[in-house]
Design a protein around this motif. Structure first.
Motif, PDB file in Angstrom:
ATOM      1  N   ILE A   1     -33.158  30.545  40.333  1.00 41.23           N
ATOM      2  CA  ILE A   1     -32.801  30.674  39.706  1.00 41.23           C
ATOM      3  C   ILE A   1     -33.199  31.425  38.832  1.00 41.23           C
ATOM      4  CG2 ILE A   1     -30.787  29.964  37.615  1.00 41.23           C
ATOM      5  CD1 ILE A   1     -29.604  28.360  39.612  1.00 41.23           C
ATOM      6  N   THR A   2     -32.582  32.749  38.473  1.00 37.48           N
ATOM      7  CA  THR A   2     -33.723  33.121  36.812  1.00 37.48           C
ATOM      8  C   THR A   2     -32.465  33.165  35.852  1.00 37.48           C
ATOM      9  OG1 THR A   2     -34.518  34.676  38.034  1.00 37.48           O
ATOM     10  CG2 THR A   2     -34.320  35.204  35.727  1.00 37.48           C
ATOM     11  N   LEU A   3     -32.599  32.214  34.700  1.00 35.63           N
ATOM     12  CA  LEU A   3     -32.018  32.870  33.308  1.00 35.63           C
ATOM     13  C   LEU A   3     -32.241  33.881  32.372  1.00 35.63           C
ATOM     14  CD1 LEU A   3     -32.422  28.872  31.941  1.00 35.63           C
ATOM     15  CD2 LEU A   3     -30.768  29.565  33.538  1.00 35.63           C
ATOM     16  N   ASP A   4     -31.449  34.522  31.983  1.00 34.92           N
ATOM     17  CA  ASP A   4     -31.795  35.413  30.815  1.00 34.92           C
ATOM     18  C   ASP A   4     -32.356  34.928  29.508  1.00 34.92           C
ATOM     19  OD1 ASP A   4     -29.303  34.582  29.483  1.00 34.92           O
ATOM     20  OD2 ASP A   4     -27.985  36.438  29.714  1.00 34.92           O
ATOM     21  N   ALA A   5     -32.040  35.340  28.695  1.00 31.85           N
ATOM     22  CA  ALA A   5     -32.917  35.185  27.513  1.00 31.85           C
ATOM     23  C   ALA A   5     -32.351  34.142  26.514  1.00 31.85           C
ATOM     24  CB  ALA A   5     -33.608  36.539  26.734  1.00 31.85           C
ATOM     25  N   GLU A   6     -31.451  34.504  26.927  1.00 34.34           N
ATOM     26  CA  GLU A   6     -30.121  32.766  26.111  1.00 34.34           C
ATOM     27  C   GLU A   6     -29.564  32.076  27.042  1.00 34.34           C
ATOM     28  OE1 GLU A   6     -26.985  35.835  24.323  1.00 34.34           O
ATOM     29  OE2 GLU A   6     -28.022  36.014  22.733  1.00 34.34           O
ATOM     30  N   GLY A   7     -29.886  31.711  28.134  1.00 34.36           N
ATOM     31  CA  GLY A   7     -29.833  30.837  29.054  1.00 34.36           C
ATOM     32  C   GLY A   7     -28.917  31.293  29.945  1.00 34.36           C
ATOM     33  N   TRP A   8     -28.327  31.928  29.842  1.00 34.74           N
ATOM     34  CA  TRP A   8     -26.758  32.152  31.127  1.00 34.74           C
ATOM     35  C   TRP A   8     -27.279  32.723  32.285  1.00 34.74           C
ATOM     36  CZ3 TRP A   8     -22.643  31.208  28.444  1.00 34.74           C
ATOM     37  CH2 TRP A   8     -21.798  31.238  28.060  1.00 34.74           C
ATOM     38  N   VAL A   9     -26.582  32.325  33.207  1.00 29.58           N
ATOM     39  CA  VAL A   9     -26.821  33.134  34.526  1.00 29.58           C
ATOM     40  C   VAL A   9     -25.449  33.320  34.659  1.00 29.58           C
ATOM     41  CG1 VAL A   9     -26.947  30.675  35.793  1.00 29.58           C
ATOM     42  CG2 VAL A   9     -27.655  32.683  36.271  1.00 29.58           C
ATOM     43  N   ASP A  10     -25.114  34.318  36.245  1.00 32.39           N
ATOM     44  CA  ASP A  10     -24.100  34.223  36.949  1.00 32.39           C
ATOM     45  C   ASP A  10     -23.571  33.229  37.389  1.00 32.39           C
ATOM     46  OD1 ASP A  10     -23.809  36.893  35.557  1.00 32.39           O
ATOM     47  OD2 ASP A  10     -24.485  37.366  37.729  1.00 32.39           O
ATOM     48  N   LEU A  11     -22.267  32.401  37.278  1.00 31.52           N
ATOM     49  CA  LEU A  11     -21.754  31.676  37.494  1.00 31.52           C
ATOM     50  C   LEU A  11     -21.973  31.472  39.118  1.00 31.52           C
ATOM     51  CD1 LEU A  11     -21.254  28.246  37.260  1.00 31.52           C
ATOM     52  CD2 LEU A  11     -18.751  29.293  36.976  1.00 31.52           C
ATOM     53  N   PRO A  12     -21.530  32.514  40.080  1.00 33.31           N
ATOM     54  CA  PRO A  12     -21.534  32.243  41.558  1.00 33.31           C
ATOM     55  C   PRO A  12     -22.732  32.457  42.083  1.00 33.31           C
ATOM     56  CG  PRO A  12     -19.977  34.055  40.769  1.00 33.31           C
ATOM     57  CD  PRO A  12     -21.210  33.790  39.052  1.00 33.31           C
ATOM     58  N   VAL A  13     -24.069  32.896  41.522  1.00 30.41           N
ATOM     59  CA  VAL A  13     -25.216  32.986  41.907  1.00 30.41           C
ATOM     60  C   VAL A  13     -25.721  31.548  41.494  1.00 30.41           C
ATOM     61  CG1 VAL A  13     -27.658  33.008  41.333  1.00 30.41           C
ATOM     62  CG2 VAL A  13     -25.767  34.881  40.987  1.00 30.41           C
TER      63      VAL A  13
END
Length: 181
Positions: A23-35
């Protein structure tokens, strides 16, 4: 299904080891929930029945507020130890914040200030009771320190909202720290 274990696992992934789950988080720590769900279930098949609604229910009902969900994306509120710095917007803090710490380190903190140590930020509480709960989790002998957050903020210390009870800062200089009454 044990929702507490699930909540802790998700927090662990988002705060500390997203790479272990591809999993790769974006700059604000978000990731798509289905991922997140896909990769988590690959490693933990016991969670095959988990879906977006499961996470939304946990986020609503959890007293700990470990993570937040928006637009089918998820992120941990705070507690990150990942190498990539989570970007946050500085905001005006409450007048006073609290921090529970081992009694043995209280004087060192008052002399050198609060440092993030192995996390990205110093964690502070909006009330003494929350700081005490956190401190008791790790130490039997502890001290609750009081931070003059408004004065620190006015002097340029950046504060970030974690959730409704937790605030974050990069560092709190010693001149803004005292013992709580």
């Amino acid at each position: 299904m044990n929702v507490i274990k699930l909540s802790k696992l998700v927090s662990y992934i988002l705060r500390h080891k997203p790479e272990d789950y591809d999993i790769t988080l974006d700059a604000e720590g978000w990731v798509d929930l289905p991922v997140l769900i896909k990769h988590m279930v690959e490693k933990h098949p016991v969670y095959t029945d988990v879906n977006i609604e499961t996470f939304e229910q946990i986020a609503r009902q959890s007293g700990k507020q470990r993570f937040e969900i928006k637009h089918n994306r998820i992120r941990a509120y705070y507690g990150h130890s990942i190498k990539a710095r989570i970007e946050r917007n500085a905001v005006t803090p409450p007048d006073v914040l609290y921090h529970g710490t081992p009694k043995a380190t209280a004087e060192l903190i008052k002399a050198q200030g609060m440092k993030a140590m192995n996390r990205q930020n110093v964690h502070l509480s909006t009330d003494r009771q929350t700081a005490e709960i956190v401190a008791k989790r790790w130490h039997t002998e502890y001290v609750i320190l009081q931070v003059d957050a408004q004065r620190a903020h006015a002097a340029g210390v950046a504060f970030y909202a974690g959730n409704e009870n937790i605030w974050l800062a990069d560092h709190i200089p010693p001149e803004y720290i005292g013992h709580s009454a």
